[in-house]
Design a protein around this motif. Sequence first.
Motif, PDB file in Angstrom:
ATOM      1  N   SER A 409      -0.982   1.270   6.219  1.00 17.89           N
ATOM      2  CA  SER A 409      -1.021   1.372   7.682  1.00 17.89           C
ATOM      3  C   SER A 409      -0.132   2.501   8.182  1.00 17.89           C
ATOM      4  O   SER A 409      -0.488   3.233   9.111  1.00 17.89           O
ATOM      5  CB  SER A 409      -0.585   0.042   8.307  1.00 17.89           C
ATOM      6  OG  SER A 409      -1.474  -0.998   7.974  1.00 17.89           O
ATOM      7  N   PHE A 410       1.035   2.657   7.566  1.00 20.53           N
ATOM      8  CA  PHE A 410       1.968   3.708   7.952  1.00 20.53           C
ATOM      9  C   PHE A 410       1.361   5.088   7.756  1.00 20.53           C
ATOM     10  O   PHE A 410       1.578   6.002   8.562  1.00 20.53           O
ATOM     11  CB  PHE A 410       3.245   3.579   7.121  1.00 20.53           C
ATOM     12  CG  PHE A 410       4.263   4.663   7.353  1.00 20.53           C
ATOM     13  CD1 PHE A 410       5.147   4.583   8.420  1.00 20.53           C
ATOM     14  CD2 PHE A 410       4.327   5.772   6.516  1.00 20.53           C
ATOM     15  CE1 PHE A 410       6.083   5.589   8.644  1.00 20.53           C
ATOM     16  CE2 PHE A 410       5.260   6.775   6.733  1.00 20.53           C
ATOM     17  CZ  PHE A 410       6.129   6.677   7.796  1.00 20.53           C
ATOM     18  N   CYS A 412      -1.892   5.885   7.682  1.00 24.50           N
ATOM     19  CA  CYS A 412      -3.260   6.033   8.191  1.00 24.50           C
ATOM     20  C   CYS A 412      -3.278   6.838   9.488  1.00 24.50           C
ATOM     21  O   CYS A 412      -2.734   6.405  10.510  1.00 24.50           O
ATOM     22  CB  CYS A 412      -3.877   4.651   8.438  1.00 24.50           C
ATOM     23  SG  CYS A 412      -5.527   4.706   9.166  1.00 24.50           S
ATOM     24  N   PRO A 413      -3.918   8.017   9.513  1.00 28.72           N
ATOM     25  CA  PRO A 413      -3.949   8.816  10.742  1.00 28.72           C
ATOM     26  C   PRO A 413      -4.818   8.204  11.834  1.00 28.72           C
ATOM     27  O   PRO A 413      -4.660   8.529  13.012  1.00 28.72           O
ATOM     28  CB  PRO A 413      -4.535  10.160  10.271  1.00 28.72           C
ATOM     29  CG  PRO A 413      -5.329   9.819   9.055  1.00 28.72           C
ATOM     30  CD  PRO A 413      -4.600   8.688   8.391  1.00 28.72           C
ATOM     31  N   ALA A 414      -5.724   7.290  11.441  1.00 30.62           N
ATOM     32  CA  ALA A 414      -6.604   6.653  12.425  1.00 30.62           C
ATOM     33  C   ALA A 414      -5.985   5.381  13.002  1.00 30.62           C
ATOM     34  O   ALA A 414      -6.585   4.758  13.877  1.00 30.62           O
ATOM     35  CB  ALA A 414      -7.958   6.327  11.788  1.00 30.62           C
ATOM     36  N   ARG A 415      -4.811   5.011  12.518  1.00 31.37           N
ATOM     37  CA  ARG A 415      -4.106   3.813  12.981  1.00 31.37           C
ATOM     38  C   ARG A 415      -4.940   2.546  12.781  1.00 31.37           C
ATOM     39  O   ARG A 415      -4.963   1.638  13.619  1.00 31.37           O
ATOM     40  CB  ARG A 415      -3.694   3.935  14.455  1.00 31.37           C
ATOM     41  CG  ARG A 415      -2.955   5.192  14.848  1.00 31.37           C
ATOM     42  CD  ARG A 415      -1.771   5.478  13.971  1.00 31.37           C
ATOM     43  NE  ARG A 415      -0.805   4.384  13.939  1.00 31.37           N
ATOM     44  CZ  ARG A 415       0.233   4.325  13.096  1.00 31.37           C
ATOM     45  NH1 ARG A 415       0.420   5.272  12.213  1.00 31.37           N
ATOM     46  NH2 ARG A 415       1.060   3.295  13.138  1.00 31.37           N
ATOM     47  N   MET A 416      -5.625   2.462  11.636  1.00 27.81           N
ATOM     48  CA  MET A 416      -6.387   1.272  11.315  1.00 27.81           C
ATOM     49  C   MET A 416      -5.429   0.108  11.034  1.00 27.81           C
ATOM     50  O   MET A 416      -4.392   0.290  10.397  1.00 27.81           O
ATOM     51  CB  MET A 416      -7.262   1.512  10.081  1.00 27.81           C
ATOM     52  CG  MET A 416      -8.274   2.636  10.234  1.00 27.81           C
ATOM     53  SD  MET A 416      -9.575   2.241  11.408  1.00 27.81           S
ATOM     54  CE  MET A 416     -10.430   0.957  10.505  1.00 27.81           C
ATOM     55  N   PRO A 417      -5.760  -1.102  11.483  1.00 30.34           N
ATOM     56  CA  PRO A 417      -4.876  -2.261  11.264  1.00 30.34           C
ATOM     57  C   PRO A 417      -5.042  -2.829   9.850  1.00 30.34           C
ATOM     58  O   PRO A 417      -5.430  -3.988   9.653  1.00 30.34           O
ATOM     59  CB  PRO A 417      -5.349  -3.247  12.328  1.00 30.34           C
ATOM     60  CG  PRO A 417      -6.813  -2.958  12.480  1.00 30.34           C
ATOM     61  CD  PRO A 417      -6.943  -1.455  12.298  1.00 30.34           C
ATOM     62  N   LEU A 418      -4.750  -2.006   8.857  1.00 28.18           N
ATOM     63  CA  LEU A 418      -5.042  -2.367   7.468  1.00 28.18           C
ATOM     64  C   LEU A 418      -4.237  -3.572   6.995  1.00 28.18           C
ATOM     65  O   LEU A 418      -4.793  -4.556   6.493  1.00 28.18           O
ATOM     66  CB  LEU A 418      -4.790  -1.161   6.559  1.00 28.18           C
ATOM     67  CG  LEU A 418      -5.625   0.088   6.870  1.00 28.18           C
ATOM     68  CD1 LEU A 418      -5.151   1.275   6.045  1.00 28.18           C
ATOM     69  CD2 LEU A 418      -7.096  -0.184   6.613  1.00 28.18           C
ATOM     70  N   THR A 419      -2.923  -3.498   7.131  1.00 25.82           N
ATOM     71  CA  THR A 419      -2.081  -4.577   6.618  1.00 25.82           C
ATOM     72  C   THR A 419      -2.391  -5.903   7.305  1.00 25.82           C
ATOM     73  O   THR A 419      -2.461  -6.949   6.656  1.00 25.82           O
ATOM     74  CB  THR A 419      -0.592  -4.224   6.802  1.00 25.82           C
ATOM     75  OG1 THR A 419      -0.335  -2.933   6.236  1.00 25.82           O
ATOM     76  CG2 THR A 419       0.292  -5.250   6.118  1.00 25.82           C
ATOM     77  N   HIS A 420      -2.575  -5.861   8.613  1.00 26.28           N
ATOM     78  CA  HIS A 420      -2.923  -7.086   9.343  1.00 26.28           C
ATOM     79  C   HIS A 420      -4.241  -7.663   8.823  1.00 26.28           C
ATOM     80  O   HIS A 420      -4.383  -8.878   8.656  1.00 26.28           O
ATOM     81  CB  HIS A 420      -3.047  -6.786  10.833  1.00 26.28           C
ATOM     82  CG  HIS A 420      -3.502  -7.956  11.646  1.00 26.28           C
ATOM     83  ND1 HIS A 420      -2.677  -9.019  11.958  1.00 26.28           N
ATOM     84  CD2 HIS A 420      -4.722  -8.257  12.191  1.00 26.28           C
ATOM     85  CE1 HIS A 420      -3.359  -9.914  12.659  1.00 26.28           C
ATOM     86  NE2 HIS A 420      -4.592  -9.469  12.811  1.00 26.28           N
ATOM     87  N   ALA A 421      -5.194  -6.798   8.534  1.00 26.29           N
ATOM     88  CA  ALA A 421      -6.487  -7.256   8.021  1.00 26.29           C
ATOM     89  C   ALA A 421      -6.326  -7.937   6.669  1.00 26.29           C
ATOM     90  O   ALA A 421      -6.961  -8.975   6.399  1.00 26.29           O
ATOM     91  CB  ALA A 421      -7.443  -6.070   7.900  1.00 26.29           C
ATOM     92  N   PHE A 422      -5.459  -7.391   5.825  1.00 25.99           N
ATOM     93  CA  PHE A 422      -5.311  -7.965   4.491  1.00 25.99           C
ATOM     94  C   PHE A 422      -4.561  -9.299   4.538  1.00 25.99           C
ATOM     95  O   PHE A 422      -4.825 -10.201   3.739  1.00 25.99           O
ATOM     96  CB  PHE A 422      -4.610  -6.964   3.574  1.00 25.99           C
ATOM     97  CG  PHE A 422      -5.312  -5.616   3.514  1.00 25.99           C
ATOM     98  CD1 PHE A 422      -6.684  -5.523   3.723  1.00 25.99           C
ATOM     99  CD2 PHE A 422      -4.605  -4.451   3.288  1.00 25.99           C
ATOM    100  CE1 PHE A 422      -7.338  -4.299   3.698  1.00 25.99           C
ATOM    101  CE2 PHE A 422      -5.254  -3.221   3.261  1.00 25.99           C
ATOM    102  CZ  PHE A 422      -6.626  -3.143   3.468  1.00 25.99           C
TER     103      PHE A 422
END
Length: 450
Positions: A409-410, A412-422
């Motif tokens: 997440s840190f 990611c230039p698109a600011r995707m909520p990756l960690t929250h999703a996982f």
Amino acid sequence: MIHSFKRGVHPKYMKAPGIPISVVTPPPQVIIPMAQHIGAPDKPIVAVGDYVKMGQKIGENPAPVSAPVHASVSGKVVAVEPRPHPLGDMIMSVVIENDYKDTPCEDLPPLTPEQLRDPEAILTRIREAGVVGMGGAMFPTAFKIRGGIGKVDKLIINGAECEPYLNGDHLTMLNYPEQLLKGIELVRIASGVEKAYYGIEINKADAIDLLNSLHPELYGIEIVPERVKYPQGAEKMQVKAVTGREVKPGGIPSGVGANVVSTRTCYAIYQACYEGKPVIERIVTVAGSAMNKTTNALTRVGTPLGYLAEQCGGFAVPPRKIVLGGPMMGICATSFEAPTIKGTSGVLFFTEKEDKTVENPSCIRCGKCITVCPMNLMPVFMYMYYSKGDYEMMEKYHITDCFECGSCSFNCPARMPLTHAFKTAKLMFQAKAAKEKAAAEAAAAKEAKA
């Protein structure tokens, strides 16, 4: 030689170890939750109206994966009821009205010199003192050490403290170096190993020099300098950096003959064994853009977050978010009434300027999340299959092996909520497993009746 691991990120560390430890005056009432460890919650063993002493056991559970809790002040029990927990939900808690006398409980006398060399006596005391993983995991330490006896040949003490803002471990090294070394020695003896490896990031050079000046080899300890990189403080990264061994997806450190114990946990073990003091306080870094100043606060367990902020200088502006721990892996708190617990290493009060979320983020397939994942996972595909609810493909891409360090997440230039999703995906798998278990049990019961 300076040790490290592959990948990771370099956030701004925002640390202030030069700010000395301040002792926070305990609040008029402390709230002691019965859930301050991984495993079954404790049950209160005191009632409303009881007088308790500082350090007295007030909650326990006989289950192996548990740890008792103790009163952090002396005074009268005024409530035994569910209260807001810092990690969410309403949790059974013991509320104590502080008499400001700190009348000590003497149920845990210091261990004798003979007991300080006896692994069983040390392990018994670690459990009775309620020691858990104080790096944030809150896994019962006695159970963790016992589980590694005969399997573990590498004991690693985690001194990385790689999360931004947090200073408690660094300050423990600087202010209590000899006590810390003795605590590590106790862990080494209890673990049945000849040597402990203390991994410390080199941005703590003053602590490394101080500890080395006290001849750690006399305690069976080797100081291991590590590169400054996040998440160096993660257990699996510590194992890789110090031993070169790799904990595979789905595995745990003991599976490769290693065990990892945090700095503050070792100091708590020293206090439990040498001073007869259970876990009732810790250094909490109170910081963030909403605060008037940063404070490294020696704080009693059970201190409400709102009271702690007030005692540490108050707000410059109203906070938008409260983060427990560091900003990379910390958890958001939802109530100023929630108390600090054993695993609370930091309380960060942030304003909207730290909020980097965007509406309707869209992955641009740049792969930057993959380049920094310390577990060699592929977050871009994990997120894609999470979005589709595809359990088979999420499992194929090892989504449950993510330890939520936040590096993807840190970066990611698109600011995707990756960690929250996982995090959410893991909850989905747990719910799916529970549903399948219930269905299987119902089918078995129906068949038994037939």
